[in-house]
Write a protein that holds these residues in place. Structure first.
Motif, short mmCIF file in Angstrom:
data_model
loop_
_atom_site.label_atom_id
_atom_site.label_comp_id
_atom_site.label_asym_id
_atom_site.label_seq_id
_atom_site.Cartn_x
_atom_site.Cartn_y
_atom_site.Cartn_z
N THR A 1 -23.24 84.72 13.36
CA THR A 1 -22.83 83.80 12.30
C THR A 1 -23.80 82.63 12.24
N ASN A 2 -23.84 81.97 11.10
CA ASN A 2 -24.65 80.75 10.99
C ASN A 2 -23.79 79.50 11.16
N SER A 3 -22.48 79.68 11.39
CA SER A 3 -21.58 78.55 11.64
C SER A 3 -20.49 79.00 12.60
N LEU A 4 -20.69 78.71 13.87
CA LEU A 4 -19.74 79.17 14.89
C LEU A 4 -18.36 78.54 14.70
N ALA A 5 -18.32 77.28 14.33
CA ALA A 5 -17.03 76.61 14.12
C ALA A 5 -16.26 77.27 12.97
N ARG A 6 -16.96 77.51 11.85
CA ARG A 6 -16.30 78.15 10.71
C ARG A 6 -15.81 79.56 11.08
N LEU B 1 -12.57 82.66 21.39
CA LEU B 1 -14.01 82.61 21.62
C LEU B 1 -14.26 82.43 23.11
N ILE B 2 -14.95 83.40 23.72
CA ILE B 2 -15.15 83.32 25.16
C ILE B 2 -16.62 83.22 25.57
N TYR B 3 -17.53 83.50 24.63
CA TYR B 3 -18.96 83.44 24.96
C TYR B 3 -19.75 83.27 23.67
N GLY C 1 -13.42 77.89 21.75
CA GLY C 1 -13.20 77.41 20.41
C GLY C 1 -12.28 76.19 20.37
N ASP C 2 -11.43 76.04 21.37
CA ASP C 2 -10.52 74.89 21.40
C ASP C 2 -11.27 73.57 21.37
N GLY D 1 -7.79 71.50 21.74
CA GLY D 1 -7.39 71.01 23.05
C GLY D 1 -6.20 71.71 23.69
N ARG D 2 -6.02 72.97 23.42
CA ARG D 2 -4.89 73.71 24.01
C ARG D 2 -5.04 73.91 25.49
#
Length: 92
Positions: free
Chosen positions: A15-20, A42-44, A84-85, A91-92
């Motif tokens: 992806t070009n936007s990991l957050a999205r 998301l683990i890696y 991803g948190d 913040g989970r």
């Protein structure tokens, strides 16, 4: 790489936007495979400046055995926490 709640499935993508993309996975819209197997954690991840390098790495990782992928994940994230948190501020 993302996985499901039981850590039983690994999905690899570019992806070009990991957050999205992380948000999309959580909403079930990231990819049909990830949605079908409920891969939301998301683990890696790795960052590349050029998309061709990212795609080459994706292809390489997809050819690896699960054991080799698990060993790679363990180097960065041995407890398989949801990275991803922090990125999304959950913040989970």
């Amino acid at each position: 790489m993302v996985t499901n709640r039981n850590d039983s499935v690994l999905y690899i993508g570019v992806t070009n936007s990991l957050a999205r993309r992380t948000s999309q996975y959580r909403e079930g819209t990231g990819s049909s495979f990830a949605a079908a197997y409920r891969c939301t954690k998301l683990i890696y991840h790795e960052h590349y400046s050029h998309v061709r390098d990212a795609i080459a790495r994706e292809k390489q990782l997809k050819r690896w055995s699960r054991a080799k992928k698990v060993a790679l994940i363990a180097q960065l994230n041995p407890r398989w926490l949801d990275l991803g948190d922090d990125m999304l501020g959950d913040g989970r």
